[in-house]
Every structure is written in structure tokens, then in C-alpha cells.
Design an enzyme around this catalytic site. Structure first.
Site, PDB file in Angstrom:
ATOM      1  N   ARG A   1     -77.213  66.379 -32.508  1.00  0.00           N
ATOM      2  CA  ARG A   1     -75.794  66.244 -32.130  1.00  0.00           C
ATOM      3  C   ARG A   1     -74.874  67.043 -33.030  1.00  0.00           C
ATOM      4  O   ARG A   1     -73.694  67.205 -32.736  1.00  0.00           O
ATOM      5  CB  ARG A   1     -75.379  64.760 -32.189  1.00  0.00           C
TER       6      ARG A   1
ATOM      7  N   CYS B   1     -75.945  59.045 -39.172  1.00  0.00           N
ATOM      8  CA  CYS B   1     -77.127  59.843 -39.546  1.00  0.00           C
ATOM      9  C   CYS B   1     -78.363  58.928 -39.626  1.00  0.00           C
ATOM     10  O   CYS B   1     -78.380  57.962 -40.394  1.00  0.00           O
ATOM     11  CB  CYS B   1     -76.887  60.532 -40.888  1.00  0.00           C
TER      12      CYS B   1
ATOM     13  N   ASP C   1     -80.103  66.753 -37.114  1.00  0.00           N
ATOM     14  CA  ASP C   1     -79.676  65.963 -35.955  1.00  0.00           C
ATOM     15  C   ASP C   1     -79.180  66.846 -34.815  1.00  0.00           C
ATOM     16  O   ASP C   1     -78.319  67.714 -35.029  1.00  0.00           O
ATOM     17  CB  ASP C   1     -78.564  64.991 -36.410  1.00  0.00           C
TER      18      ASP C   1
ATOM     19  N   CYS D   1     -77.511  68.516 -41.365  1.00  0.00           N
ATOM     20  CA  CYS D   1     -78.603  67.669 -40.880  1.00  0.00           C
ATOM     21  C   CYS D   1     -79.246  68.308 -39.645  1.00  0.00           C
ATOM     22  O   CYS D   1     -78.593  69.023 -38.887  1.00  0.00           O
ATOM     23  CB  CYS D   1     -78.079  66.278 -40.532  1.00  0.00           C
TER      24      CYS D   1
ATOM     25  N   HIS E   1     -73.105  63.722 -41.707  1.00  0.00           N
ATOM     26  CA  HIS E   1     -72.475  63.203 -40.487  1.00  0.00           C
ATOM     27  C   HIS E   1     -72.661  61.701 -40.375  1.00  0.00           C
ATOM     28  O   HIS E   1     -73.690  61.162 -40.794  1.00  0.00           O
ATOM     29  CB  HIS E   1     -73.040  63.912 -39.246  1.00  0.00           C
TER      30      HIS E   1
HETATM   31 CO    CO Z   1     -78.497  63.134 -39.786  1.00  0.00          CO
END
Ligand code: CO
Length: 211
Positions: free
Chosen positions: A44, A99, A42, A40, A96
Site C-alpha cells: 500500500r 505497518c 508494504d 516499507c 507508515h
Molecule cells: Co509496513
């Protein structure tokens, strides 16, 4: 704030070249990563960082909610290049918990440009609607969709002709589904048996060339 990045970069170069002055010379010579990581976008979920891998060790593709969409020429190019040219031994699809993409798919609303991308996730929800709706706890249901999404994307990956051709030729790449738990930092392997998964859909998706 922005300035900090260039300062970090200088420090990083110093760290890398301390003890190995040829570090960047070697890096420039080429790459032979063993892994393709699809994760992803993302912020993090920092691929190399969470796996403890160094530059040169993993080929990476990231998009919202780690999707493998058959009409996405970006991921098709990444997979073809990784499999045919880099000859990666393993492809990891890493989802994750928490998400945002998956969360959006669970809460229907018009999100403009994002709608078509999220449709793939909403389709995963639809495939498993019965099981998901049976989960009363909303956090648990959210986590389950994260896991089911990785599972479906692993299946989408083995529908790709380049992956299948390489399988028939070399037995590689092995496909793995992982979940990164942002609450603990731990990577959980879904332990998917892709040979079995593929066997169950082979009748429909096998692209073995006629010889
Ligand atoms: Co995500």
C-alpha cells in the site's frame, strides 16, 4: 489477471512517449536522483506514487518495516552507492501507520524466519517501553511505535560510515524521517533535527577518521 500487467505496461509506454518520443532514450542514459527513499515493502506504500515522482528521480530501498540494520549488506550497499556514487542530497526513511511488521513486534509470538528481522523492532519497543506502555489506547500505542521506529532507523542511518564521511566532506545527505498515513494518504514529516540527534550520540558513534 497476470496478462493485465503486460497490457498496463504497453499503455504506460504509450503514455510516456506521447509528447516525448525520446523518453526512454533519456532514461537509459543514466540516473541522477536527488533522493534515497527507504520505506516499507508494504504494497500500500508505493514510494514514487505517493511522492508524485517519476522514474529517475528517487533511488529506492524497501524492506519489512523500513529498518536500517547494521549487518544487512543489502542496505549498506544501497546507502554506500547512493551517497558515494549518486551523491543523493536527501535520505528519507518513511514508515507508515498500520505497518504489519510493527504490529507483529507489539504482539510477541514465534514467527519463524521473521523473528530475527523483527528483533530490531522489538528492541525499539524495549528502548521506549516505559513511554509506550503508558499509552492506554492500543491504536495510539501502535502509531507511536511506528513513529519511534522511524526515529531509531534515522539514528541507525547516521551511524553508517559512508553517511558520516559524506557529512564531513559536503554536509550532505540530509536525513528525514517521515510517516505515511495510509488512512488519509498524507505524508507527515517528523521534522527530526539530525544534527542534534547525532550530536547526542556522537561520543559513541562518531567515525571521523583520525587525521
Ligand atoms: Co509496513
Amino acid at each position: 489477471m497476470f496478462h493485465r500487467i503486460f497490457e498496463n505496461n504497453k499503455r504506460w509506454i504509450a503514455e510516456k512517449t506521447t509528447g516525448d518520443p525520446d523518453y526512454f532514450k533519456k532514461l537509459a542514459a543514466g540516473q541522477q536522483p536527488e533522493y534515497l527513499y527507504i520505506g516499507c515493502s508494504d504494497s500500500r506504500v508505493t514510494a514514487e506514487d505517493l511522492m508524485g515522482l517519476q522514474p529517475g528521480e528517487v533511488f529506492i530501498h524497501r524492506n519489512i518495516a523500513n529498518l536500517v540494520v547494521s549487518t544487512d549488506s543489502n542496505i549498506n550497499a544501497v546507502v554506500q552507492y547512493a551517497v558515494e556514487y549518486l551523491k543523493v542530497k536527501h535520505i528519507i526513511i518513511c514508515g507508515h501507520y498500520e505497518c504489519g511488521g510493527v504490529k507483529a513486534a507489539l504482539n510477541p509470538s514465534d514467527m519463524g524466519q521473521l523473528n530475527s528481522w523483527l528483533q530490531t523492532l522489538r528492541d525499539v519497543y524495549r528502548f521506549h517501553q516505559h513511554d509506550l506502555d503508558a499509552i492506554k489506547d492500543s491504536r495510539e500505542r501502535f502509531d507511536k511505535l511506528v513513529e519511534l521506529n522511524v526515529r531509531e532507523q534515522c539514528i541507525n542511518l547516521v551511524k553508517i560510515d559512508h553517511v558520516q564521511r559524506s557529512w564531513y566532506k559536503t554536509g550532505f545527505p540530509k536525513v528525514h524521517g517521515w510517516i505515511f498515513d495510509v488512512r488519509t494518504g498524507r505524508i507527515n514529516d517528523l521534522n527530526m533535527n539530525m544534527e542534534e540527534e547525532f550530536a547526542s550520540i556522537r561520543k559513541i558513534y562518531d567515525l571521523k577518521p583520525i587525521s
